[in-house]
Structures are given as C-alpha cells and as structure tokens.
Design a protein around this motif. Structure first.
Motif, PDB file in Angstrom:
ATOM      1  N   ARG A   1      57.537  37.149  80.081  1.00  0.00           N
ATOM      2  CA  ARG A   1      56.986  38.387  80.639  1.00  0.00           C
ATOM      3  C   ARG A   1      55.762  38.838  79.840  1.00  0.00           C
ATOM      4  O   ARG A   1      54.790  39.338  80.395  1.00  0.00           O
ATOM      5  N   VAL A   2      55.850  38.672  78.504  1.00  0.00           N
ATOM      6  CA  VAL A   2      54.714  39.079  77.656  1.00  0.00           C
ATOM      7  C   VAL A   2      53.478  38.259  78.031  1.00  0.00           C
ATOM      8  O   VAL A   2      52.379  38.792  78.172  1.00  0.00           O
ATOM      9  N   GLN A   3      53.694  36.957  78.219  1.00  0.00           N
ATOM     10  CA  GLN A   3      52.554  36.104  78.577  1.00  0.00           C
ATOM     11  C   GLN A   3      51.959  36.524  79.926  1.00  0.00           C
ATOM     12  O   GLN A   3      50.741  36.536  80.092  1.00  0.00           O
ATOM     13  N   ILE A   4      52.827  36.853  80.874  1.00  0.00           N
ATOM     14  CA  ILE A   4      52.320  37.262  82.189  1.00  0.00           C
ATOM     15  C   ILE A   4      51.549  38.580  82.055  1.00  0.00           C
ATOM     16  O   ILE A   4      50.458  38.737  82.618  1.00  0.00           O
ATOM     17  N   ALA A   5      52.094  39.504  81.244  1.00  0.00           N
ATOM     18  CA  ALA A   5      51.407  40.788  81.052  1.00  0.00           C
ATOM     19  C   ALA A   5      50.039  40.567  80.409  1.00  0.00           C
ATOM     20  O   ALA A   5      49.049  41.193  80.805  1.00  0.00           O
ATOM     21  N   ARG A   6      49.991  39.668  79.434  1.00  0.00           N
ATOM     22  CA  ARG A   6      48.699  39.383  78.793  1.00  0.00           C
ATOM     23  C   ARG A   6      47.707  38.821  79.807  1.00  0.00           C
ATOM     24  O   ARG A   6      46.537  39.220  79.846  1.00  0.00           O
ATOM     25  N   ALA A   7      48.190  37.890  80.642  1.00  0.00           N
ATOM     26  CA  ALA A   7      47.314  37.291  81.650  1.00  0.00           C
ATOM     27  C   ALA A   7      46.816  38.347  82.633  1.00  0.00           C
ATOM     28  O   ALA A   7      45.631  38.374  82.983  1.00  0.00           O
ATOM     29  N   LEU A   8      47.708  39.253  83.028  1.00  0.00           N
ATOM     30  CA  LEU A   8      47.294  40.301  83.970  1.00  0.00           C
ATOM     31  C   LEU A   8      46.264  41.231  83.334  1.00  0.00           C
ATOM     32  O   LEU A   8      45.407  41.789  84.018  1.00  0.00           O
TER      33      LEU A   8
ATOM     34  N   GLY B   1      50.575  44.040  70.890  1.00  0.00           N
ATOM     35  CA  GLY B   1      49.395  43.376  70.352  1.00  0.00           C
ATOM     36  C   GLY B   1      49.036  42.130  71.147  1.00  0.00           C
ATOM     37  O   GLY B   1      47.862  41.838  71.377  1.00  0.00           O
ATOM     38  N   ASN B   2      50.040  41.378  71.552  1.00  0.00           N
ATOM     39  CA  ASN B   2      49.793  40.185  72.354  1.00  0.00           C
ATOM     40  C   ASN B   2      49.192  40.546  73.711  1.00  0.00           C
ATOM     41  O   ASN B   2      48.284  39.872  74.189  1.00  0.00           O
ATOM     42  N   VAL B   3      49.729  41.604  74.319  1.00  0.00           N
ATOM     43  CA  VAL B   3      49.208  42.010  75.625  1.00  0.00           C
ATOM     44  C   VAL B   3      47.773  42.528  75.476  1.00  0.00           C
ATOM     45  O   VAL B   3      46.925  42.309  76.340  1.00  0.00           O
ATOM     46  N   ALA B   4      47.507  43.170  74.330  1.00  0.00           N
ATOM     47  CA  ALA B   4      46.167  43.727  74.101  1.00  0.00           C
ATOM     48  C   ALA B   4      45.108  42.632  73.981  1.00  0.00           C
ATOM     49  O   ALA B   4      43.929  42.872  74.226  1.00  0.00           O
ATOM     50  N   LEU B   5      45.537  41.410  73.626  1.00  0.00           N
ATOM     51  CA  LEU B   5      44.564  40.338  73.379  1.00  0.00           C
ATOM     52  C   LEU B   5      43.639  40.099  74.572  1.00  0.00           C
ATOM     53  O   LEU B   5      42.422  39.974  74.420  1.00  0.00           O
ATOM     54  N   GLY B   6      44.241  40.046  75.770  1.00  0.00           N
ATOM     55  CA  GLY B   6      43.430  39.833  76.964  1.00  0.00           C
ATOM     56  C   GLY B   6      42.425  40.956  77.174  1.00  0.00           C
ATOM     57  O   GLY B   6      41.300  40.741  77.602  1.00  0.00           O
ATOM     58  N   LEU B   7      42.863  42.188  76.845  1.00  0.00           N
ATOM     59  CA  LEU B   7      41.979  43.346  77.020  1.00  0.00           C
ATOM     60  C   LEU B   7      40.868  43.332  75.975  1.00  0.00           C
ATOM     61  O   LEU B   7      39.730  43.697  76.254  1.00  0.00           O
ATOM     62  N   GLU B   8      41.208  42.892  74.763  1.00  0.00           N
ATOM     63  CA  GLU B   8      40.189  42.780  73.712  1.00  0.00           C
ATOM     64  C   GLU B   8      39.120  41.780  74.147  1.00  0.00           C
ATOM     65  O   GLU B   8      37.930  41.995  73.933  1.00  0.00           O
ATOM     66  N   ALA B   9      39.583  40.684  74.747  1.00  0.00           N
ATOM     67  CA  ALA B   9      38.632  39.671  75.201  1.00  0.00           C
ATOM     68  C   ALA B   9      37.670  40.257  76.233  1.00  0.00           C
ATOM     69  O   ALA B   9      36.503  39.887  76.290  1.00  0.00           O
ATOM     70  N   CYS B  10      38.175  41.195  77.034  1.00  0.00           N
ATOM     71  CA  CYS B  10      37.334  41.811  78.057  1.00  0.00           C
ATOM     72  C   CYS B  10      36.484  42.941  77.490  1.00  0.00           C
ATOM     73  O   CYS B  10      35.739  43.590  78.224  1.00  0.00           O
ATOM     74  N   GLY B  11      36.629  43.203  76.196  1.00  0.00           N
ATOM     75  CA  GLY B  11      35.810  44.233  75.565  1.00  0.00           C
ATOM     76  C   GLY B  11      36.217  45.653  75.920  1.00  0.00           C
ATOM     77  O   GLY B  11      35.395  46.564  75.903  1.00  0.00           O
ATOM     78  N   ILE B  12      37.505  45.845  76.237  1.00  0.00           N
ATOM     79  CA  ILE B  12      37.970  47.198  76.568  1.00  0.00           C
ATOM     80  C   ILE B  12      38.367  47.916  75.281  1.00  0.00           C
ATOM     81  O   ILE B  12      39.208  47.430  74.525  1.00  0.00           O
ATOM     82  N   ALA B  13      37.754  49.056  75.020  1.00  0.00           N
ATOM     83  CA  ALA B  13      37.929  49.742  73.740  1.00  0.00           C
ATOM     84  C   ALA B  13      39.080  50.747  73.814  1.00  0.00           C
ATOM     85  O   ALA B  13      39.547  51.106  74.896  1.00  0.00           O
ATOM     86  N   GLU B  14      39.524  51.176  72.649  1.00  0.00           N
ATOM     87  CA  GLU B  14      40.487  52.273  72.575  1.00  0.00           C
ATOM     88  C   GLU B  14      39.785  53.549  73.025  1.00  0.00           C
ATOM     89  O   GLU B  14      38.580  53.661  72.867  1.00  0.00           O
ATOM     90  N   PRO B  15      40.504  54.548  73.586  1.00  0.00           N
ATOM     91  CA  PRO B  15      41.942  54.573  73.825  1.00  0.00           C
ATOM     92  C   PRO B  15      42.336  53.927  75.156  1.00  0.00           C
ATOM     93  O   PRO B  15      43.507  53.780  75.439  1.00  0.00           O
TER      94      PRO B  15
END
Lengths: 233, 247
Positions: B138-145, B91-105
C-alpha cells in the motif's frame, strides 16, 4: 577488575626498580615522576594546547578525506564507465605511503597546519573512498531504478537514495580513517612539523625529559582510545 | 493513449520479447498475463523507459518514450526492496512528491490525503519493516500515486501476498484507477486476477515473449469478488485463456 592486576603489579615493580637503581634512569622514568610531569603539563595548559594542535590537523585532514572520498566514491560506485577510466590512476596512487609525501607536502605548503592536514587527508582518503565505492555498488538496484523513474538529479539521487542507503558501510570507512588520521598527524609532527603532541614528545625526548615523554605517550594512548569510543556510537 | 509498437528486446543473442504490439486508451486498465519467464517484467521496464527496446518503440500520446519519467509511476513486485527502509511510511510517500518539487506545507497535506486514501493513516510514523507485506505494498502504491502519474505500471504487485490481502488490494486499485482515471498496465501471472481487474487482457507466450491472445473484458464495473468471479462471462474468458498459459 582482574585485568588491572598485571598493570598494577608492573607499575609497582617499575617504581621499585627505578628507586633501587636497577632500571636505566634515562629511558625509564619513575611512575611517580611521570604522574608529576603529567599533572604539571596539564596545569600549565601545554598538554591540552598540543593536543588541540594535533587534533586540528587530524580533523581537518579527516574532513577533507571524508568529503572527497564520499563524493568520488559515490561517482565511481554509480558509474562503471568512470570507474574504468579513473580506477587505474587511483590504484597507482594508493600504494604510496602517506608519510613518504611529507617532503612534497612541505615543499608545497611549508611548515604548519595545511601541510600536516594534507598528508593526513591523503592517508585517510583510501578507506573512505574504497568503502564508499563498495557501499554504493551494494545499494539495492530497485532503489536506483526508483530514483531514475522519479527523474532525480544526480545530487538528489545522492542525498535522498544513495548516501542514506550506503551510510552504514561508509561510516565504517570513516571510523578507519579517524584512527589513521591521528596516527599520521602525530607522525608528521614527530618527523618534522613543529607543532602538536608529536613535536612536544620529540622535544621532551631531546631534553632528556623522559618523564614528560611518557606522560605525553600515555595521554596520546588515552586520547586515541577515547576518540575510537566516541566514533563507535 | 499508450502504445507499444513492435517491441523487441534481446539480451545478447537471446530474444526475450518479439513483435509485441498493443494500445491502451487513456483511462483503461490493461492486464498482461503470462507464464514465468515470458518477459512480462521486461515489457513493463520497456514501458517505464528503464530499458530501451532493441526494435520498435513505446509512445505516449504519440510521443516516443526515451527514458524514465515521473508521469509513468512504477509499483515494483518486491516491496521490501523498493521502499526506503530509513524513511517512515509518511517519508516514503513524500518521496514522489519531493521528486515533483512540491514544497511544505502542501507536501504534508498531500501525504496525509494519500495515506488516508490507502488506509495507512494510522501508521504514518512506522517504518516499512514494521508493516505486513500488504501494508508495505500500500505504501508503494501511495508513493506512486503521489507522482500524480498519467500511467501506473504495476509489476505483479500482489504476487507475494496472501489471497485475502490480495483481493482487498485488487478492489482498492480498481477503485482508485476508476476515481483518478489513471491508465494502468498491470502485470500478473494470475489469470483470474487479470480478468477481474482488466478492461483488456493480453496473454503473452514464452520464448520469445509475444502476444498470444488479446481479449476485451465486457464485464461492467464496479466488479465484486464474489459475483464477478461467478459471472458466466468471467468463466468463459477463463476457459478461453486458460489453455494458453499451460506450458
């Protein structure tokens, strides 16, 4: 179990006292009569119907207070500038006793659900609002920076970061508001709104049905206790 | 290319940074090293757009930075405060992707890839508090990436970790930066870490924070924890910069 000793002894003394004519019969019904009145009010559905009417108003007021309080609290908590602008007006409104608004609410809404819910909402707003402001101010600043650097919109920031982070303390405010909303709803009914448990209690009292009045009182106590138990989960 | 042009920051009347200027070409790894309190973190916040400098400006490809942006991802030092404790690792890693508007799946697919890349695949369902410091970072780096950043800003990311974990993560960050050709600005107080990771190292001096020295690290990549640190050039850089970090 030890805690039940005193109530049981008192109940027995009460019953015996009224059968022997020691206690004034108008204000103290016999426990056995109260139980009978309770069973009857349950059986004919009047008690449950009244309970629902009171609940309906309390819950509607609580929901309004919750939505307004959380939204306004989040805005004030996040923006010190808005807080400085709006804060003094809020502080001026807050000391008004909610019950003192009953005449105004009656003027605006007339008798009924809306007027009762409005007074409840006013009373329940403050704990939600104040707890939300404090909770939002306490959100880890790093998370707000993160939110900014992700370019979240205000609503995204609210839903994804601020409200989850502040949830624990906001829930405390909501729990306080729940207790207040029931008290205020019953008060409004007792004072003048012709619906719900409060109104029925006044009716029973004026009809000299103190047995029914006691039954309703004890039931109200039980409902309040049960509601608090549910809210604590 | 990211450029700092004459950055000055004052808090009240106290100058924190003065006339800081440098350029980082795209894909380069810049390390900024300096003693505590020299304004390193303030400088990183200026680069991120979280602080507006009192004088000067930051430009990215010629465009002035006016505020925070997703294209500049931040990895904070205090990972315990920068992760969402109510969200799982995934969920934490998904946050960055949510911000970019990337939808499931698509989002889940990318989260899975990011977790695999950072060696977090086995703890996707864990909560941050259940992980060690190194894993949380590592989680923070993954989120940033996940933000797919043009620029990765890292604020003493390994400062609170033990030496072995730190070395492992240094190599991973170096590998990822090389793979993705991301520009990195990496703040540290550890001179050896700065030389080991950087293409360029800037040493800041305190009161107010200013550029004391700048070197280009001419040690080829990939570097190795053992050989690079024993390399004559590495030792020479260390000698040259060491004196600047004494108070």
């Amino acid at each position: 179990m030890r805690g039940l000793v005193i109530p049981s002894v008192l109940l027995i003394l009460w019953e015996a006292g009224s059968r022997l004519g020691v206690l004034p019969p108008d204000s103290t019904s016999r426990p056995s009569d109260i139980v009978r009145a309770f069973v009857q009010a349950m059986a004919d559905g009047s008690l449950l119907r009244d309970t629902w009417l009171t609940f309906e108003a309390a819950l509607l007021g609580l929901v309004i207070a919750g939505v307004l309080g959380i939204l306004l609290g989040a805005i004030l908590g996040l923006s010190p500038r808005t807080e400085r602008t709006v804060g003094p007006s809020i502080e001026a409104l807050r000391p008004i006793p909610a019950v003192a608004l009953i005449p105004l609410a009656l003027l605006v809404f007339g008798f009924g659900l809306r007027m009762e819910a409005a007074v409840v909402a006013f009373a329940a707003l403050w704990p939600v609002l104040l707890m939300t402001v404090a909770a939002v101010r306490g959100v880890e600043p790093r998370l707000l920076e993160l939110s900014r650097s992700l370019e979240f919109s205000f609503s995204q920031q609210l839903m994804k970061i601020v409200l989850p982070a502040a949830f624990g303390r906001i829930a405390v405010g909501l729990r306080l508001a729940l207790a207040i909303s029931l008290v205020v709803a019953v008060t409004v009914e007792i004072v003048l709104n012709p619906r719900g448990l409060g109104h029925s209690m006044i009716g029973a009292q004026q009809a000299l049905r103190s047995d029914l009045m006691y039954a309703q009182l004890l039931w109200l106590g039980f409902v309040g206790w049960a509601l608090n138990k549910v809210a604590q989960r | 290319m990211i450029a700092a042009r004459n950055i000055g920051v004052s808090f009240g009347s106290r100058p924190v940074l003065a006339e800081v200027a440098f350029e980082v070409p795209a894909g380069q790894f810049l390390c900024i090293v300096g003693p505590s309190g020299c304004g390193k973190t303030t400088l990183l916040r200026v680069l991120a757009g979280l602080i507006t400098p009192s004088t000067g400006k930051v430009t990215v490809d010629g465009q002035a930075v006016r505020g925070p942006a997703r294209s500049r991802a931040i990895v904070f030092q205090d990972y315990t405060k920068a992760l969402l404790p109510w969200r799982t690792v995934a969920g934490n890693v998904a946050l960055g992707l949510e911000a970019c508007g990337i939808a499931e799946p698509e989002r889940s697919n990318r989260v899975e890839r990011l977790l695999a890349k950072m060696g977090l695949g086995h703890c996707a369902g864990h909560y941050p508090a259940q992980l060690s410091g190194g894993m949380q970072q590592r989680v923070q780096i993954a989120r940033a990436l996940g933000q797919d950043p043009q620029l990765l800003l890292m604020d003493e990311p390994f400062g609170a970790l033990d030496a072995i974990t730190r070395q492992g993560l240094q190599d991973e960050v170096a590998r990822i930066a090389a793979e993705q050709k991301t520009t990195v600005v990496f703040i540290t107080h550890d001179l050896e870490e700065a030389i080991y990771l950087g293409d360029q190292v800037i040493v800041l001096a305190s009161n107010p924070g200013r550029v004391a020295e700048r070197i280009t690290v001419e040690i080829p990549r990939p570097r190795s924890q053992l050989e690079t640190r024993e390399d004559q050039r590495f030792l020479a850089y260390r000698h040259r910069l060491f004196g600047l970090l004494k108070h």
